[in-house]
Write an enzyme that holds these catalytic residues in place. Sequence first.
Site, PDB file in Angstrom:
ATOM      1  N   ALA A  60       0.699   3.491   7.539  1.00 26.98           N
ATOM      2  CA  ALA A  60       0.801   4.908   7.862  1.00 26.98           C
ATOM      3  C   ALA A  60      -0.585   5.525   8.048  1.00 26.98           C
ATOM      4  O   ALA A  60      -0.708   6.696   8.363  1.00 26.98           O
ATOM      5  CB  ALA A  60       1.575   5.633   6.766  1.00 26.98           C
ATOM      6  N   ASN A  91       0.813  -1.210   0.000  1.00 24.17           N
ATOM      7  CA  ASN A  91       0.000   0.000   0.000  1.00 24.17           C
ATOM      8  C   ASN A  91       0.851   1.266   0.000  1.00 24.17           C
ATOM      9  O   ASN A  91       1.011   1.920  -1.026  1.00 24.17           O
ATOM     10  CB  ASN A  91      -0.951  -0.030   1.211  1.00 24.17           C
ATOM     11  CG  ASN A  91      -2.019   1.050   1.137  1.00 24.17           C
ATOM     12  OD1 ASN A  91      -1.939   1.943   0.305  1.00 24.17           O
ATOM     13  ND2 ASN A  91      -3.001   0.978   1.996  1.00 24.17           N
ATOM     14  N   ASP A  92       1.441   1.584   1.153  1.00 26.77           N
ATOM     15  CA  ASP A  92       2.170   2.848   1.251  1.00 26.77           C
ATOM     16  C   ASP A  92       3.335   2.945   0.264  1.00 26.77           C
ATOM     17  O   ASP A  92       3.635   4.020  -0.237  1.00 26.77           O
ATOM     18  CB  ASP A  92       2.700   3.026   2.678  1.00 26.77           C
ATOM     19  CG  ASP A  92       1.554   3.157   3.681  1.00 26.77           C
ATOM     20  OD1 ASP A  92       0.481   3.625   3.268  1.00 26.77           O
ATOM     21  OD2 ASP A  92       1.740   2.782   4.846  1.00 26.77           O
ATOM     22  N   VAL A  93       3.966   1.799  -0.042  1.00 25.06           N
ATOM     23  CA  VAL A  93       5.153   1.838  -0.900  1.00 25.06           C
ATOM     24  C   VAL A  93       4.796   2.069  -2.368  1.00 25.06           C
ATOM     25  O   VAL A  93       5.687   2.200  -3.210  1.00 25.06           O
ATOM     26  CB  VAL A  93       5.990   0.542  -0.784  1.00 25.06           C
ATOM     27  CG1 VAL A  93       6.524   0.383   0.629  1.00 25.06           C
ATOM     28  CG2 VAL A  93       5.207  -0.671  -1.221  1.00 25.06           C
ATOM     29  N   VAL A  94       3.480   2.117  -2.694  1.00 20.36           N
ATOM     30  CA  VAL A  94       3.080   2.431  -4.072  1.00 20.36           C
ATOM     31  C   VAL A  94       2.180   3.669  -4.095  1.00 20.36           C
ATOM     32  O   VAL A  94       1.511   3.941  -5.079  1.00 20.36           O
ATOM     33  CB  VAL A  94       2.332   1.251  -4.749  1.00 20.36           C
ATOM     34  CG1 VAL A  94       3.281   0.101  -5.003  1.00 20.36           C
ATOM     35  CG2 VAL A  94       1.153   0.790  -3.916  1.00 20.36           C
TER      36      VAL A  94
END
Lengths: 479, 92
Positions: A445, A404-407
Amino acid sequence: MIDGLVSGVLPAEWWTTIARLSNLAAAALFIVGIKMLGSPATARRGNWLAAVGMAMAIGVTLLDRSAVNYGALLATLVAGSVIGLIAAKRVAMTDMPQMVGLLNGLGGAASALVAAAEYWRIVNTGAPVPTDTAVTVIAGLLIGGITLTGSFMAFAKLQGLVTGAPITFPLQQPVNFSLLLGFVVSGAYLLIHPGDLTVLWLLTGISLVQGVLVVLPIGGADTPVVISLLNSLSGLAASAAGFVLGNEMLVIAGALVGASGLILTQIMCKAMNRSLTNVLFGAFGSVSTATGDGGSGDAGSHTVRSIDPEECAMMLGYARSVAIVPGYGMAVAQAQHAVRELADQLERLGVDVRYAIHPVAGRMPGHMNVLLAEANVPYTQLCDLDDINPDFERVDVALVIGANDVVNPDARDNPQSPIYGMPILEVDRAKHTIVIKRSMNPGFAGLDNALFYEDKTMMLFGSAKEKVSELVASVKELS
Amino acid sequence: MSETLVTGLVVFVLASFVGFEIINKVPPTLHTPLMSGANAISGIAVVGAILAGGAAQLSGPTILGLVAVVLAMVNVVGGFWVTDRMLQMFKK
């Protein structure tokens, strides 16, 4: 007795020289071993070389004239080895961060115990404790103690025994600061009044509490940084024990580990665009400053396109190039084998399949790579951030599984976003993006993800393992 | 500062530089095995533990040393073994 044998045959000073040279050889083996661990082709041999160095170091030490209680030594050596062996054989690859965390802690504990034992021994002889020794003992206790309880705390968080969310309490920083002050004052007292064992135990106690308090406010998403840092500390603790005993090999080996842990810590911080101080004291994720949609471009049209597995399989099967982006959600669902099967099926259809791995995709540095290797994914198909990002424009379908957050493109485009500046996998540059996700719940996050609302993005809702298995079945029918 | 401490510091600083130099370019694929392998090496404290726990007379310090031997050996054997387990999975 071997001791008698050796000292009977060789003059004592000869023996000292031999032992030191052998230690030098062991240190050299550690250096060569670590160097070889840096390349996939030589890594396995490197690990063995380091193990040989360790065996040499242990062997020579057993022949030392101060090691004479062979019964007790043998029993403890065997007991430790057996426990280590069983743990290493049983641990699941998904649990590797916990395993490394525990091992870090035990190493730190051993170093602290060695420091304490040496101080105690000198006090028992009635001789005055040299200031140098006292200073290094205090340093060893502090580093080793923090490593022990800090690692156990990290273990508890990873294992879910303690909530992964940052734990904060009122006056946290003042409490930490007074503990540190207490340590410094007690340490100074011990230097002025050497030989006071009560103060030694007090110092030990403070460092143990400190370890817990340091890790307590750190969130689950930051564990890659914490594990790396504790790894570095476990090395420094060994170095400190080396200073206490005046043993150069311990100093060298500890420094090597300290350096490697520090480099990994830096890499992890960079991958999350955070400073080390921010990770340690920021309690990231505890405050819900996450501003919802955070002005993410098309805030007005929050429509999400969903897709069914059959349609998704068609898109994948008729693509030329597919990039799979695995996140920790995939590992939690144990979907890596199904993912590999999907890749196999796609390759059968002539699709070029690669895996795009974010540095913090797992719970420790390189964790995702290990999990995929376990599912027999060749490491040549695993691409780093820097390799794959310029290439996403040529990727037909990016398949995001449990990440999720890394994309999240907000990290690149939206200066208001709390994760702004964090390097991401730029899947939104691919021609199409398919996201397999359980629901629209935000990630670690606590942020909404602008990617999900883009025109080129399609959502495949459901558990990673189930959906990927359905994809495999559907792709199989294509020819 | 005593001679031993100064020598120790020299060795420590130089070894740290060697460490930074040889590890700096390790590919992400190997980060986990690198860490667990390095972790096993930090079990070198077992050497100090043997010296502390090997005295003929059992006493407080010796017992601390023997406990340290157990902990450090778990670290050493567990660390090297688990690293090998991971590395044998890496295939081209």
